[in-house]
Design a protein around this motif. Structure first.
Motif, short mmCIF file in Angstrom:
data_model
loop_
_atom_site.label_atom_id
_atom_site.label_comp_id
_atom_site.label_asym_id
_atom_site.label_seq_id
_atom_site.Cartn_x
_atom_site.Cartn_y
_atom_site.Cartn_z
N ALA A 164 0.85 -1.19 0.00
CA ALA A 164 0.00 0.00 0.00
C ALA A 164 0.88 1.24 0.00
O ALA A 164 2.06 1.17 0.35
N ALA A 165 0.30 2.35 -0.40
CA ALA A 165 1.00 3.63 -0.40
C ALA A 165 0.03 4.73 0.03
O ALA A 165 -1.18 4.60 -0.14
N THR A 166 0.58 5.79 0.63
CA THR A 166 -0.23 6.94 1.04
C THR A 166 0.47 8.22 0.65
O THR A 166 1.69 8.26 0.51
N ASN A 167 -0.30 9.26 0.47
CA ASN A 167 0.27 10.60 0.29
C ASN A 167 0.45 11.19 1.67
O ASN A 167 -0.37 11.01 2.54
N SER A 186 0.04 5.94 10.48
CA SER A 186 -1.21 5.28 10.87
C SER A 186 -2.11 5.03 9.66
O SER A 186 -2.78 4.00 9.58
N ALA A 187 -2.13 5.96 8.71
CA ALA A 187 -2.92 5.78 7.50
C ALA A 187 -2.37 4.62 6.68
O ALA A 187 -3.14 3.81 6.14
N LEU A 188 -1.06 4.50 6.59
CA LEU A 188 -0.44 3.39 5.87
C LEU A 188 -0.78 2.07 6.56
O LEU A 188 -1.15 1.09 5.90
N GLN A 189 -0.69 2.04 7.87
CA GLN A 189 -1.03 0.84 8.63
C GLN A 189 -2.49 0.45 8.40
O GLN A 189 -2.80 -0.72 8.21
N GLY A 190 -3.38 1.41 8.37
CA GLY A 190 -4.79 1.14 8.12
C GLY A 190 -5.03 0.57 6.73
O GLY A 190 -5.84 -0.35 6.56
N ARG A 236 1.79 -8.85 9.20
CA ARG A 236 3.02 -8.34 9.82
C ARG A 236 3.68 -7.39 8.84
O ARG A 236 4.00 -7.78 7.71
N ILE A 237 3.85 -6.14 9.23
CA ILE A 237 4.50 -5.17 8.35
C ILE A 237 5.99 -5.50 8.28
O ILE A 237 6.66 -5.60 9.30
N VAL A 238 6.47 -5.72 7.05
CA VAL A 238 7.87 -6.11 6.86
C VAL A 238 8.72 -4.97 6.31
O VAL A 238 9.94 -5.02 6.42
#
Length: 86
Positions: A41-44, A49-53, A68-70
């Motif tokens: 995923a990607a965010t601006n 927290s937005a990326l985690q969501g 699990r975030i790698v």
């Protein structure tokens, strides 16, 4: 009667929204869990927290029970990858 119908609709929608975010973040691979792939995923901006969501939502879409975030990185445009487990 209309109020009762509306109440049932609200309960049904609330239950459905909780089910859509069923994947939980873990710190390490769960014992006995099977890896079923990865999601990205990607965010601006720089809101982690937005990326985690977004990663959690994508994991849930794939039917994962946990993720699990790698990797995560970036400055004004964050990107990340998570391994998903069933």
């Amino acid at each position: 009667m209309k109020n009762l119908t509306k109440a049932f609709a609200v309960i049904a929608l609330t239950t459905a929204s909780f089910a859509s975010f069923a994947a939980t973040e873990v710190g390490m691979a769960p014992t006995g869990a099977q890896s079923i792939g990865t999601v990205s995923a990607a965010t601006n901006g720089n809101n982690l927290s937005a990326l985690q969501g977004k990663l959690a939502a994508k994991a849930a879409e794939q039917g994962a029970s946990s993720y699990r975030i790698v990797s995560a990185g970036g400055d004004n445009h964050l990107f990340g990858t998570a391994e998903i487990y069933k």
